[in-house]
Design a protein around this motif. Structure first.
Motif, PDB file in Angstrom:
ATOM      1  N   GLY A  79      55.605  22.889  20.434  1.00  0.00           N
ATOM      2  CA  GLY A  79      56.850  23.134  19.683  1.00  0.00           C
ATOM      3  C   GLY A  79      57.883  23.799  20.562  1.00  0.00           C
ATOM      4  N   THR A  80      58.176  23.151  21.687  1.00  0.00           N
ATOM      5  CA  THR A  80      59.001  23.768  22.732  1.00  0.00           C
ATOM      6  C   THR A  80      60.487  23.885  22.379  1.00  0.00           C
ATOM      7  OG1 THR A  80      59.422  23.656  25.119  1.00  0.00           O
ATOM      8  CG2 THR A  80      59.441  21.576  23.958  1.00  0.00           C
ATOM      9  N   GLY A  81      60.964  23.081  21.421  1.00  0.00           N
ATOM     10  CA  GLY A  81      62.398  23.113  21.096  1.00  0.00           C
ATOM     11  C   GLY A  81      63.224  22.782  22.331  1.00  0.00           C
ATOM     12  N   LEU A  84      61.396  26.432  25.335  1.00  0.00           N
ATOM     13  CA  LEU A  84      60.998  27.850  25.289  1.00  0.00           C
ATOM     14  C   LEU A  84      59.613  28.011  24.672  1.00  0.00           C
ATOM     15  CD1 LEU A  84      64.497  28.975  24.030  1.00  0.00           C
ATOM     16  CD2 LEU A  84      63.515  29.629  26.226  1.00  0.00           C
ATOM     17  N   ASP A 102      57.382  18.424  21.498  1.00  0.00           N
ATOM     18  CA  ASP A 102      58.101  18.748  20.261  1.00  0.00           C
ATOM     19  C   ASP A 102      58.229  17.468  19.444  1.00  0.00           C
ATOM     20  OD1 ASP A 102      59.981  21.397  19.459  1.00  0.00           O
ATOM     21  OD2 ASP A 102      60.420  19.538  18.358  1.00  0.00           O
ATOM     22  N   SER A 103      58.236  17.660  18.109  1.00  0.00           N
ATOM     23  CA  SER A 103      58.314  16.506  17.218  1.00  0.00           C
ATOM     24  C   SER A 103      59.752  16.047  17.002  1.00  0.00           C
ATOM     25  CB  SER A 103      57.659  16.864  15.875  1.00  0.00           C
ATOM     26  OG  SER A 103      58.225  18.061  15.388  1.00  0.00           O
ATOM     27  N   THR A 104      60.722  16.763  17.540  1.00  0.00           N
ATOM     28  CA  THR A 104      62.135  16.367  17.366  1.00  0.00           C
ATOM     29  C   THR A 104      62.638  15.694  18.646  1.00  0.00           C
ATOM     30  OG1 THR A 104      62.429  18.231  15.878  1.00  0.00           O
ATOM     31  CG2 THR A 104      64.441  17.228  16.721  1.00  0.00           C
ATOM     32  N   LYS A 107      65.600  17.159  20.743  1.00  0.00           N
ATOM     33  CA  LYS A 107      65.272  18.368  21.518  1.00  0.00           C
ATOM     34  C   LYS A 107      64.554  17.985  22.802  1.00  0.00           C
ATOM     35  CE  LYS A 107      65.152  21.441  17.535  1.00  0.00           C
ATOM     36  NZ  LYS A 107      64.453  22.507  16.817  1.00  0.00           N
ATOM     37  N   THR A 128      56.368  14.146  20.709  1.00  0.00           N
ATOM     38  CA  THR A 128      55.202  13.854  19.859  1.00  0.00           C
ATOM     39  C   THR A 128      54.921  15.040  18.937  1.00  0.00           C
ATOM     40  OG1 THR A 128      52.858  13.216  19.865  1.00  0.00           O
ATOM     41  CG2 THR A 128      53.501  14.777  21.538  1.00  0.00           C
ATOM     42  N   ARG A 129      54.212  14.748  17.865  1.00  0.00           N
ATOM     43  CA  ARG A 129      53.654  15.859  17.090  1.00  0.00           C
ATOM     44  C   ARG A 129      52.383  16.304  17.817  1.00  0.00           C
ATOM     45  NH1 ARG A 129      55.825  17.128  12.493  1.00  0.00           N
ATOM     46  NH2 ARG A 129      54.052  18.448  11.996  1.00  0.00           N
ATOM     47  N   VAL A 130      52.113  17.581  17.847  1.00  0.00           N
ATOM     48  CA  VAL A 130      50.956  18.075  18.592  1.00  0.00           C
ATOM     49  C   VAL A 130      49.659  17.493  18.043  1.00  0.00           C
ATOM     50  CG1 VAL A 130      50.625  20.217  17.278  1.00  0.00           C
ATOM     51  CG2 VAL A 130      49.996  20.120  19.690  1.00  0.00           C
ATOM     52  N   GLU A 131      49.643  17.203  16.737  1.00  0.00           N
ATOM     53  CA  GLU A 131      48.444  16.625  16.102  1.00  0.00           C
ATOM     54  C   GLU A 131      48.094  15.278  16.721  1.00  0.00           C
ATOM     55  OE1 GLU A 131      51.178  17.889  14.756  1.00  0.00           O
ATOM     56  OE2 GLU A 131      50.992  18.120  12.594  1.00  0.00           O
ATOM     57  N   ARG A 144      56.160  29.535  20.818  1.00  0.00           N
ATOM     58  CA  ARG A 144      57.154  30.557  20.463  1.00  0.00           C
ATOM     59  C   ARG A 144      57.821  30.154  19.141  1.00  0.00           C
ATOM     60  NH1 ARG A 144      62.903  31.402  21.811  1.00  0.00           N
ATOM     61  NH2 ARG A 144      63.336  33.628  21.893  1.00  0.00           N
ATOM     62  N   GLN A 145      57.576  30.962  18.138  1.00  0.00           N
ATOM     63  CA  GLN A 145      58.238  30.821  16.846  1.00  0.00           C
ATOM     64  C   GLN A 145      58.085  29.421  16.249  1.00  0.00           C
ATOM     65  OE1 GLN A 145      62.137  32.162  18.047  1.00  0.00           O
ATOM     66  NE2 GLN A 145      61.450  34.278  18.217  1.00  0.00           N
ATOM     67  N   VAL A 146      56.827  28.970  16.141  1.00  0.00           N
ATOM     68  CA  VAL A 146      56.626  27.596  15.669  1.00  0.00           C
ATOM     69  C   VAL A 146      55.958  27.527  14.299  1.00  0.00           C
ATOM     70  CG1 VAL A 146      55.490  25.375  16.139  1.00  0.00           C
ATOM     71  CG2 VAL A 146      56.629  26.613  17.985  1.00  0.00           C
ATOM     72  N   TYR A 155      45.426  23.582  15.799  1.00  0.00           N
ATOM     73  CA  TYR A 155      45.830  22.638  16.853  1.00  0.00           C
ATOM     74  C   TYR A 155      45.134  22.991  18.172  1.00  0.00           C
ATOM     75  CZ  TYR A 155      49.879  21.764  13.759  1.00  0.00           C
ATOM     76  OH  TYR A 155      50.688  21.467  12.709  1.00  0.00           O
TER      77      TYR A 155
HETATM   78  C1  LIG Z   1      61.733  27.330  15.428  1.00  0.00           C
HETATM   79  S1  LIG Z   1      61.590  26.051  16.627  1.00  0.00           S
HETATM   80  C2  LIG Z   1      61.154  26.996  18.069  1.00  0.00           C
HETATM   81  C3  LIG Z   1      61.439  26.231  19.320  1.00  0.00           C
HETATM   82  C4  LIG Z   1      61.141  26.981  20.623  1.00  0.00           C
HETATM   83  N1  LIG Z   1      59.723  27.234  20.780  1.00  0.00           N
HETATM   84  C5  LIG Z   1      61.922  28.278  20.703  1.00  0.00           C
HETATM   85  O1  LIG Z   1      61.331  29.337  20.786  1.00  0.00           O
HETATM   86  O2  LIG Z   1      63.163  28.216  20.678  1.00  0.00           O
HETATM   87  C6  LIG Z   1      60.054  25.273  16.190  1.00  0.00           C
HETATM   88  C7  LIG Z   1      59.879  23.932  16.901  1.00  0.00           C
HETATM   89  O3  LIG Z   1      58.561  23.469  16.702  1.00  0.00           O
HETATM   90  C8  LIG Z   1      58.595  22.079  16.531  1.00  0.00           C
HETATM   91  N2  LIG Z   1      57.374  21.703  15.813  1.00  0.00           N
HETATM   92  C9  LIG Z   1      56.964  22.169  14.603  1.00  0.00           C
HETATM   93  N3  LIG Z   1      55.771  21.632  14.269  1.00  0.00           N
HETATM   94  C10 LIG Z   1      55.425  20.802  15.293  1.00  0.00           C
HETATM   95  C11 LIG Z   1      54.304  19.946  15.537  1.00  0.00           C
HETATM   96  N4  LIG Z   1      53.320  19.842  14.640  1.00  0.00           N
HETATM   97  N5  LIG Z   1      54.267  19.252  16.701  1.00  0.00           N
HETATM   98  C12 LIG Z   1      55.267  19.351  17.600  1.00  0.00           C
HETATM   99  N6  LIG Z   1      56.361  20.142  17.413  1.00  0.00           N
HETATM  100  C13 LIG Z   1      56.439  20.856  16.278  1.00  0.00           C
HETATM  101  C14 LIG Z   1      59.891  21.824  15.768  1.00  0.00           C
HETATM  102  O4  LIG Z   1      60.372  20.502  15.941  1.00  0.00           O
HETATM  103  C15 LIG Z   1      60.822  22.860  16.394  1.00  0.00           C
HETATM  104  O5  LIG Z   1      61.555  22.324  17.471  1.00  0.00           O
END
Ligand SMILES: C[S@@+](CC[C@H](N)C(=O)[O-])C[C@H]1O[C@@H](n2cnc3c(N)ncnc32)[C@H](O)[C@@H]1O
Length: 217
Positions: A79-81, A84, A102-104, A107, A128-131, A144-146, A155
């Motif tokens: 969930g790197t966004g 980070l 990251d799933s988005t 980003k 990708t989704r981490v799953e 970080r904050q995921v 996971y």
């Molecule tokens: C709040 S943001 C934090 C991003 C970054 N880690 C930061 O500290 O700025 C959470 C991120 O996790 C990603 N995310 C949430 N669940 C996920 C999953 N199952 N697989 C991949 N990415 C995921 C979201 O798309 C989002 O970009």
């Protein structure tokens, strides 16, 4: 808010974070790129009145105080966004391999562009989704904050080698969240066997409610 180029150097020295001159230049460049990309894609909160280089980049680098990133180590940033904590740590540890997922898609497109512009040969961004990650095992998972700790442990149990660690940057009161993750470990291959919390509020008032959480086998 513009980034003060000397801020990061002073903070690294003060807190014992190893950063070469080249790394300091790249960290400042990354903070500027993150600010630029943030105008197009929502990567970090736009409401904050704190410099990105402290609130996000230096905050991510604090993982280096508690974990010794080794040459050849394989690290997943879940969930790197906007990169980070993976990009700042990839800059600090050029011999460690970082996979940023990251799933988005937008980003990850931003991460790919920043990785290319920074010339980082040890970081790859993957949409990708981490799953859905298969066939790969990591020495270390960062997040970080995921998501709540139990979800991150579910996971990580599948992706983390025995003896590896999950390191999370989190905020707020975490006792219940940690207790829940430990209580649920039998659902997740016995992970985590133990969890430690490290408050980092003494480093900067900006991190007053922040903690580093380390989950171990
Ligand atoms: C709040 S943001 C934090 C991003 C970054 N880690 C930061 O500290 O700025 C959470 C991120 O996790 C990603 N995310 C949430 N669940 C996920 C999953 N199952 N697989 C991949 N990415 C995921 C979201 O798309 C989002 O970009």
């Amino acid at each position: 808010m513009p980034n003060d180029p000397h801020l990061i150097e002073g903070l690294c020295r003060q807190h014992g974070i190893p950063a070469t001159k080249k790394a300091l230049i790249l960290l400042e460049r990354y903070a500027a790129l993150l600010d630029e990309w943030n105008l197009k894609v929502n990567l970090v909160s736009r409401k904050e009145h704190a410099p990105v280089i402290i609130k996000h980049v230096f905050h991510s680098m604090l993982v280096a105080r508690i974990h010794d990133f080794k040459p050849g180590e394989k690290v997943l940033d879940l969930g790197t966004g906007g990169g980070l904590p993976g990009i700042p740590l990839a800059i600090l540890f050029p011999e460690t391999s970082f996979l940023l997922v990251d799933s988005t898609g937008k980003k990850i497109a931003a991460c790919k562009s920043m990785i290319k512009e920074l010339g980082l040969g040890n970081a790859i961004a993957l949409h990708t989704r981490v799953e859905e990650l298969r066939g790969v095992i990591f020495d270390t998972v960062l997040s970080r904050q995921v998501a709540p700790l139990e979800e991150l442990c579910a996971y990580s149990a599948r992706l983390l080698k025995r003896g590896g660690v999950l390191i999370c940057l989190k905020g707020g009161s975490l006792n219940e969240e940690i207790a829940q993750a430990v209580l649920s470990r039998e659902k997740h291959l016995g992970f985590p066997a133990s969890v430690d919390q490290l408050p980092i509020g003494e480093i900067d008032p900006m991190f007053s409610e922040k903690q580093i959480v380390i989950a171990r086998w």
